[in-house]
Design an enzyme around this catalytic site. Structure first.
Site, short mmCIF file in Angstrom:
data_model
loop_
_atom_site.label_atom_id
_atom_site.label_comp_id
_atom_site.label_asym_id
_atom_site.label_seq_id
_atom_site.Cartn_x
_atom_site.Cartn_y
_atom_site.Cartn_z
N ASN A 1 -8.99 23.04 -20.02
CA ASN A 1 -7.73 23.65 -19.59
C ASN A 1 -7.47 24.96 -20.31
OD1 ASN A 1 -7.21 21.47 -17.90
ND2 ASN A 1 -6.04 20.36 -19.44
N GLU B 1 3.23 14.65 -32.53
CA GLU B 1 1.94 14.47 -33.19
C GLU B 1 2.03 14.77 -34.69
OE1 GLU B 1 -0.83 15.62 -29.30
OE2 GLU B 1 -0.25 17.15 -30.76
N LYS C 1 0.84 -1.19 0.00
CA LYS C 1 0.00 0.00 0.00
C LYS C 1 0.88 1.25 0.00
CE LYS C 1 -3.90 -2.02 2.51
NZ LYS C 1 -4.73 -1.94 3.74
N GLU D 1 -12.30 9.78 -15.12
CA GLU D 1 -11.39 10.37 -14.15
C GLU D 1 -9.98 9.91 -14.50
OE1 GLU D 1 -11.56 10.81 -9.42
OE2 GLU D 1 -11.08 8.77 -10.04
N THR E 1 2.79 24.77 -11.60
CA THR E 1 1.64 24.51 -10.75
C THR E 1 1.48 23.01 -10.51
OG1 THR E 1 0.07 24.32 -12.60
CG2 THR E 1 0.50 26.54 -11.73
N ASP F 1 -2.05 22.80 -23.40
CA ASP F 1 -3.34 23.49 -23.42
C ASP F 1 -3.18 24.95 -23.00
OD1 ASP F 1 -4.53 21.02 -24.03
OD2 ASP F 1 -4.70 20.52 -21.91
N GLY G 1 -8.62 18.98 -22.80
CA GLY G 1 -7.95 20.07 -23.52
C GLY G 1 -8.66 21.40 -23.48
#
Length: 318
Positions: free
Chosen positions: A39, A185, A23, A87, A284, A251, A36
């Site tokens: 944000n 991408e 755990k 989630e 952040t 984003d 996206g």
């Protein structure tokens, strides 16, 4: 306005050490509205621009997501769907500083639910100057959904900013104002890695000459960003920063750049604001946007860095 077709509630936590079987006692989780376009909207709202977030919402997580978006100061236009909103989980190992991200596919969106999302955009788009469509498409969504969206708003005069990848990008044909792929991408789009600047420029111009878009903003990660138009290109250096979380930085770049365009900045200055917003987001926790005062400070720093570089900038005139 932003559209997020596969939004999420993002959970972020820390643990002393990530290990199997035993755990792991985690810190109190932080919950953020994610996806996206959401944000992007949070960054825009933080910078003082009016923005509305449109997204499908289902189940308990969907209701929590709506609450979190409103608490971020962004008006919500949600579209009810049958399956629950996903989630995602991010766990930071404090011993190494490494972050582990667990990303789920999201709910299956039916054809009628997709139609209701498009109808919600059509109802709300009057008076909107920029529509940012950002993120992956959820299971069940038509691969050409973003092209359908772009065609839907074409006569309204709104400029479409698109940040997506994979099949959703490959099915785009025309009508976009600005596309923001990462270099990985874009490499996936053309079928091979883009390691050299000439390759990156050629691939970006392919999107422009095909009529898909007017502008390509290519994110190069730690190497900065490259903005390409039909007749010119410009490279923008990164701002050195300590990374607390990389989630949502791309984003934030889209959000900051679009805010700059809304404010009437030149394309170059809008991109500088986008880079500043992305760099502030790196500092952040979770998917939180950077503080507006930090973004402004970084924007001024980037202008100073580029002024000092002077003639060393990698720029090709039209």
């Amino acid at each position: 306005m932003t559209l997020t077709m596969n939004p999420a509630v993002d959970l972020a936590t820390c643990v002393d050490k990530v290990m199997p079987i035993d755990k792991m006692r985690c810190t109190t989780p932080r919950f953020d509205p994610g996806g996206g376009g959401i944000n992007v909207a949070r960054t825009a709202a933080g910078l003082g621009v009016e923005v509305t977030a449109v997204f499908p919402s289902g189940g308990l997580h969907g209701r929590l997501l709506e609450q979190l978006v409103r608490e971020a100061g962004v008006p919500v236009r949600s579209v009810s769907v049958a399956e629950p909103t996903r989630e995602n989980v991010a766990v930071t190992d404090t011993a190494t500083g490494e972050q582990y991200r667990f990303v789920f596919r999201g709910p299956r969106i039916t054809a009628p639910e997709q139609h209701r999302c498009l109808a919600e955009v059509e109802r709300a788009v009057r008076g909107v100057r920029y529509l940012v469509a950002s993120g992956t498409l959820p299971p069940g969504a038509s691969p050409d959904f973003y092209q359908t969206l772009t065609d839907l708003v074409a006569e309204s005069g709104v400029r479409v900013v698109l940040d997506t990848s994979g099949p959703a990008l490959r099915t785009m044909r025309h009508g976009v104002y600005l596309i923001k792929p990462s270099v990985r991408e874009l490499g996936d789009y053309v079928g091979h890695p883009l390691t050299e600047r000439a390759e990156q420029l050629s691939a970006a111009r392919t999107l422009i000459t095909s009529g898909m878009t007017e502008i390509v903003l290519l994110s190069l990660g730690a190497a900065g960003a490259l903005v390409v138009t039909r007749n010119q290109h410009e490279w923008f250096p990164p701002i050195p920063a300590r990374v607390r979380s990389g989630i949502g930085a791309g984003d934030a770049m889209v959000g900051g750049t679009t805010v700059g365009l809304v404010r009437g900045y030149s394309l170059a200055d809008a991109v500088r604001l986008g880079i500043a917003a992305a760099t502030a987001a790196l500092a952040t926790v979770g998917t939180g946007p950077g503080r507006p005062e930090h973004i402004d400070e970084l924007y001024r720093e980037l202008v100073r860095i580029e002024a000092a570089a002077g003639a060393d900038k990698d720029r090709t005139p039209g």
